[in-house]
Design an enzyme around this catalytic site. Structure first.
Site, mmCIF file in Angstrom:
data_model
loop_
_atom_site.group_PDB
_atom_site.id
_atom_site.type_symbol
_atom_site.label_atom_id
_atom_site.label_comp_id
_atom_site.label_asym_id
_atom_site.label_seq_id
_atom_site.Cartn_x
_atom_site.Cartn_y
_atom_site.Cartn_z
ATOM 1 C CG ASP A 317 37.665 37.708 72.406
ATOM 2 O OD1 ASP A 317 37.695 37.774 71.176
ATOM 3 O OD2 ASP A 317 36.610 37.728 73.082
ATOM 4 C CB VAL A 422 38.096 44.119 40.487
ATOM 5 C CG1 VAL A 422 37.253 42.955 40.030
ATOM 6 C CG2 VAL A 422 37.696 45.399 39.771
ATOM 7 C CE LYS A 428 40.199 47.997 45.604
ATOM 8 N NZ LYS A 428 39.051 47.225 46.038
ATOM 9 C CG HIS A 471 41.992 43.577 54.868
ATOM 10 N ND1 HIS A 471 43.186 42.995 55.232
ATOM 11 C CD2 HIS A 471 41.612 42.947 53.724
ATOM 12 C CE1 HIS A 471 43.499 42.066 54.341
ATOM 13 N NE2 HIS A 471 42.568 42.013 53.423
ATOM 14 C CG ASN A 474 37.727 34.317 51.032
ATOM 15 O OD1 ASN A 474 36.579 33.999 51.318
ATOM 16 N ND2 ASN A 474 38.318 33.943 49.906
ATOM 17 C CE1 TYR A 681 39.892 34.871 68.070
ATOM 18 C CE2 TYR A 681 39.411 37.201 68.323
ATOM 19 C CZ TYR A 681 39.386 35.919 68.821
ATOM 20 O OH TYR A 681 38.859 35.677 70.061
HETATM 21 P P1 NAD Z 1 35.618 39.521 43.084
HETATM 22 O O1 NAD Z 1 36.262 39.598 41.757
HETATM 23 O O2 NAD Z 1 35.063 38.229 43.551
HETATM 24 O O3 NAD Z 1 34.433 40.562 43.147
HETATM 25 C C1 NAD Z 1 34.535 41.857 42.680
HETATM 26 C C2 NAD Z 1 33.146 42.343 42.343
HETATM 27 O O4 NAD Z 1 33.183 43.724 42.062
HETATM 28 C C3 NAD Z 1 32.550 41.664 41.118
HETATM 29 O O5 NAD Z 1 31.276 41.167 41.456
HETATM 30 C C4 NAD Z 1 32.441 42.781 40.100
HETATM 31 O O6 NAD Z 1 31.328 42.625 39.233
HETATM 32 C C5 NAD Z 1 32.276 43.966 41.004
HETATM 33 N N1 NAD Z 1 32.573 45.244 40.402
HETATM 34 C C6 NAD Z 1 33.534 45.569 39.518
HETATM 35 N N2 NAD Z 1 33.453 46.885 39.213
HETATM 36 C C7 NAD Z 1 32.434 47.390 39.920
HETATM 37 C C8 NAD Z 1 31.845 48.684 40.030
HETATM 38 N N3 NAD Z 1 32.303 49.696 39.312
HETATM 39 N N4 NAD Z 1 30.812 48.822 40.872
HETATM 40 C C9 NAD Z 1 30.329 47.794 41.581
HETATM 41 N N5 NAD Z 1 30.835 46.555 41.489
HETATM 42 C C10 NAD Z 1 31.865 46.363 40.672
HETATM 43 O O7 NAD Z 1 36.668 40.104 44.098
HETATM 44 P P2 NAD Z 1 36.821 39.823 45.656
HETATM 45 O O8 NAD Z 1 37.713 38.685 45.856
HETATM 46 O O9 NAD Z 1 35.474 39.818 46.281
HETATM 47 O O10 NAD Z 1 37.631 41.103 46.118
HETATM 48 C C11 NAD Z 1 37.015 42.352 46.302
HETATM 49 C C12 NAD Z 1 37.928 43.226 47.133
HETATM 50 O O11 NAD Z 1 38.183 42.586 48.381
HETATM 51 C C13 NAD Z 1 39.285 43.468 46.520
HETATM 52 O O12 NAD Z 1 39.691 44.765 46.841
HETATM 53 C C14 NAD Z 1 40.178 42.444 47.198
HETATM 54 O O13 NAD Z 1 41.526 42.822 47.268
HETATM 55 C C15 NAD Z 1 39.583 42.447 48.587
HETATM 56 N N6 NAD Z 1 39.825 41.230 49.383
HETATM 57 C C16 NAD Z 1 39.726 40.012 48.802
HETATM 58 C C17 NAD Z 1 39.964 38.865 49.574
HETATM 59 C C18 NAD Z 1 39.828 37.488 48.976
HETATM 60 O O14 NAD Z 1 40.322 36.528 49.592
HETATM 61 N N7 NAD Z 1 39.178 37.331 47.857
HETATM 62 C C19 NAD Z 1 40.291 39.009 50.922
HETATM 63 C C20 NAD Z 1 40.349 40.275 51.486
HETATM 64 C C21 NAD Z 1 40.112 41.390 50.685
#
Ligand code: NAD
Length: 737
Positions: A317, A422, A428, A471, A474, A681
């Site tokens: 750490d 998403v 993206k 990254h 969650n 972590y």
């Molecule tokens: P989610 O589906 O909960 O949220 C995605 C959000 O993006 C939604 O609110 C949607 O309305 C919004 N969105 C879609 N198109 C958009 C645009 N053009 N402009 C602005 N907002 C837009 O998804 P999430 O689980 O929060 O995941 C988001 C990112 O984080 C992904 O890339 C995912 O791989 C990554 N991630 C997720 C986790 C997890 O455990 N859920 C962990 C690490 C990383």
């Protein structure tokens, strides 16, 4: 070590101020005050804090010995010239200190205890003015003083248990004699910091003072003792004997504490119960004999693998903190952040940034999502208020730092933008196209993607040097790790700024190079591949969960897959299979394919390996589901032999280990310590094992190479790496000292 001048004659000559005790060392200095008083100040040169490193301990020995020789001193005031009082022992010295035999460790502890004993037994009273952190050995020094005055700003405590050891400078003996067994065991077995008020309430300190009047309050108390207004000798004498408990009381106190503490600590952490044992064994003894038992207990714990692992984590750490500090020097200033997407991750990121004081714009395309994101933040904050960890004012201030919006306009001033929309490459790319026309040209853009190549995403960024991965895990507010992913074009400044921002958010950033799965998922999915193999061989998933929980994981692999989501895991599994077809492409449909095809997505739709329901009190619980069992039966091909618990552990852990080693070989990450910290972590690797490479050091590289060879025919991920073979050949370790 130091330059000491003792002029005892000066006092007799009546010089003003009388210089009967001057001392200037590397860590301590002494000055004579008026009326026979001496002030001993801790001020470790070249450091921003005071700690008990070897030099400090040696100087303290010297100063105490000088104080013993003086006949003219009437009272001692102990202060600190730093913001902290003394943060504790110098943990960087532990590894070397603990290498020697148990007997030698105990002897070293006894020597240090003697210094504190001599300080306690000086022929005059002593008062310490605790201005800031007084932890571990720092607080034990205070316990050896006759009186303690603490600033409202200070925190005190005995956190040694968190390093798998116990307070060895008299803490287990003096603290229970001062504040009672129940309180002392709670302080020492849990290791929590205590506020000034809590310390006063329990009797651990004698008074609390505002910071600016602290020294004066301590001096006043000292003068009163010197003048005979306080019976300091009686106070001292009172604490030198056995603990004041009759046999029945002792039995009650220790047995109930043992039950509670065993339940909290679990089987893998011996320190908390050893602390109970040491206090109990030393309870009927006078202080000096009690210290003997403490020294033995300390030495015993110092030699445990758990202490080595926990000290290792502390040092890991520190390494991450040091790297983040270096990054801050190369980072661009950031005052305003933005996050795209207000989903699970975007909402969490917005909360965390705002909570740590960095204003953040949260943009989404749906108002309902913005509302959801803000609601989530409110919920977390409300919980903190309920637990007494936050005031309503701070909650309001945090929420006003989040600016929800549907428009890009608010992003114009952002210094760093995190994309968390998403997980679809096309979406993206589209978002980056829009974003780039709206944000400043020098703003850093970071993607929170878990599976998409940073180098590939960078192709849709006009100046890819400003782009990298960031990254989060969650739930964002709970998981300490942030992987910062360096693409081939990411600039030093971009990486430094992202690291600095993660660190300002209270997270522990680890920089990794771009590859499928980055670091953590690249290591975690081989572990799931091991799981898949065991299931295919007909081993029961609930049994595997239990065996891996016994190994120390917070949850077994089946439950973990249900929590992550079977659909999400299956997607990542496919990405990994494409990225590393030689070893990660499965030869037939996997368990996640099977469950996915049967609409079992895990916790998110209540059916996965387990059935997820709520109990009568509304708490989530998981139960066995006959439908999952039936599905598994259609898919598995049970082997005609017993699979032992040891085999389960090996076949789960070896793929994870070998891929971790490949990440080092491929230069994905800089050091074994960063891999270990990422696992602890990021995915809750058992802290008492210190991470995957510390586990190797404890089991032995040669043993694991042998096991890898044994199981390589079942899963090629088990194939030992060149690095591990070399380590085994040299009989070396990942952490040589
Ligand atoms: P989610 O589906 O909960 O949220 C995605 C959000 O993006 C939604 O609110 C949607 O309305 C919004 N969105 C879609 N198109 C958009 C645009 N053009 N402009 C602005 N907002 C837009 O998804 P999430 O689980 O929060 O995941 C988001 C990112 O984080 C992904 O890339 C995912 O791989 C990554 N991630 C997720 C986790 C997890 O455990 N859920 C962990 C690490 C990383």
């Amino acid at each position: 070590l130091c330059d000491s001048v003792v002029k005892s004659d000066a006092y007799n000559l009546n010089l003003n101020p009388p210089e009967y005790m001057n001392f200037d060392g590397q860590a301590l200095r002494c000055r004579s005050l008026e009326d026979g008083l001496v002030e001993l100040t801790f001020d470790l040169q070249g450091e921003s804090i005071n700690k008990f490193n070897r030099a400090t301990t040696e100087e303290l020995r010297e100063v105490v010995s000088l104080l013993q020789q003086q006949s003219n001193i009437r009272g001692l005031l102990i202060t600190s010239a730093k913001e902290v009082f003394i943060v504790g022992a110098d943990i960087t010295e532990f590894m070397a200190n603990f290498k020697v035999s148990q007997e030698k460790i105990a002897a070293g502890v006894r020597e240090a205890q003697q210094i504190f004993l001599d300080l306690e037994n000086l022929e005059f009273p002593s008062v310490c003015a605790i201005n800031g952190y007084a932890l571990g050995g720092g607080f034990e020094l205070c316990l050896a003083c006759t009186y303690r005055v603490v600033s409202t700003r200070a925190k005190v405590g005995q956190p040694e248990v968190k390093l798998g050891i116990l307070p060895g400078f008299g803490g287990t003996t003096r603290l229970p004699r001062l504040i009672g067994v129940d309180n002392a065991l709670e302080w020492m077995a849990l290791g929590n910091e205590q506020s000034a008020d809590a310390a006063l309430k329990s009797g651990a300190v004698d008074s609390v003072s505002e910071p600016d009047t602290l020294r004066e309050s301590a001096l006043t108390l000292l003068r009163r003792a010197v003048a005979g207004e306080l019976d300091w000798q009686a106070k001292r004498e009172d604490l030198r004997g056995p603990l004041k408990l009759n046999e029945n009381e002792a039995l009650m106190a220790f047995e109930s504490a043992r039950g509670l503490i065993a339940q909290k600590a679990g089987k893998n952490y011996p320190a908390p119960l050893t602390i109970v044992g040491v206090v109990q064994a030393s309870a009927p003894l006078p202080l000096e004999q009690a210290l003997e038992i403490e020294a033995e207990g300390f030495a015993e714990l110092a030699k445990t693998p758990q202490a080595a692992a926990l000290v290792g984590i502390f040092l890991g750490d520190q390494l991450l903190k040091k790297k983040a500090k270096q990054a801050r020097k190369q980072a661009r200033p950031f005052e305003q952040a933005a996050v795209l997407g207000a989903g699970i991750m975007g909402g969490g990121i917005a909360y965390q940034s705002a909570y740590k004081g960095i204003p953040i714009v949260m943009k989404d395309i749906a108002q309902s999502q913005l509302d959801l994101g803000l609601n989530e933040a409110s919920k977390i904050l409300t919980k903190r208020i309920e637990r007494g960890r936050l005031t309503p004012d701070k909650m309001a201030a945090t929420l006003t730092r989040i600016l929800p919006t549907l428009s890009y306009d608010a992003l114009r001033d952002a210094d760093i933008v995190i994309e968390a929309v998403v997980e679809r490459e096309d979406v993206k790319r589209l978002v980056y196209g829009e974003l780039q026309t709206m944000v400043r040209e020098d703003a850093v853009i970071a993607s929170n993607t878990s599976t998409i190549s940073i180098n590939r995403l960078a192709e849709s960024i006009q100046n890819p040097e400003r782009f990298c991965g960031m990254h989060f895990f969650n739930p964002v507010h709970r998981m300490p790790l942030v992987e910062v992913i360096r693409g081939k074009d990411s600039s030093v400044e971009t990486i430094a700024t992202t690291v600095a921002y993660a660190s300002a958010m209270g997270k522990s950033p680890v920089v990794v190079n771009d590859c499928p799965g980055f670091l953590v998922n690249r290591i975690l999915f081989p572990y799931f591949a091991g799981f898949n193999g065991l299931l295919k061989d007909g081993v029961d998933f609930q049994r595997i969960d239990k065996v891996m929980e016994k190994f120390g994981w917070p949850m077994g692999p089946a439950f973990l897959l249900d929590v992550v989501g079977i659909d999400t895991s299956r997607h990542a599994e496919h990405v990994m299979a494409l990225g590393f077809p030689d070893r990660m492409a499965p030869s037939s449909a996997t368990i996640t394919d099977l469950f996915y095809d049967n609409n079992r997505y895990g916790q998110k739709n209540d059916t996965g390996f387990y059935l997820h329901t709520t109990d009568a009190r509304g708490r989530r619980k998981k139960v066995r589901d006959p439908e999952a069992d039936a599905l598994l039966q259609t898919w598995s091909q049970p082997v005609d032999r017993e699979v032992s618990d040891d085999e389960i552990v090996d076949r789960m852990m070896l793929p994870m280990l070998m891929e971790s080693s490949r990440c080092l070989e491929d230069g994905i990450v800089e050091s074994p310590a960063e891999v270990d910290m990422s696992l602890v972590y990021g995915v809750g690797f058992p802290p008492f094992r210190g991470g995957i490479f510390r586990w190797v050091d404890q089991v032995g590289a040669a043993t694991l190479v042998g096991k890898g060879e044994k199981y390589a025919s079942l899963l090629s991920l088990n194939q030992p790496t060149a690095q591990l073979r070399e380590l085994a050949n040299r009989n070396d370790k990942f952490y040589p000292l």
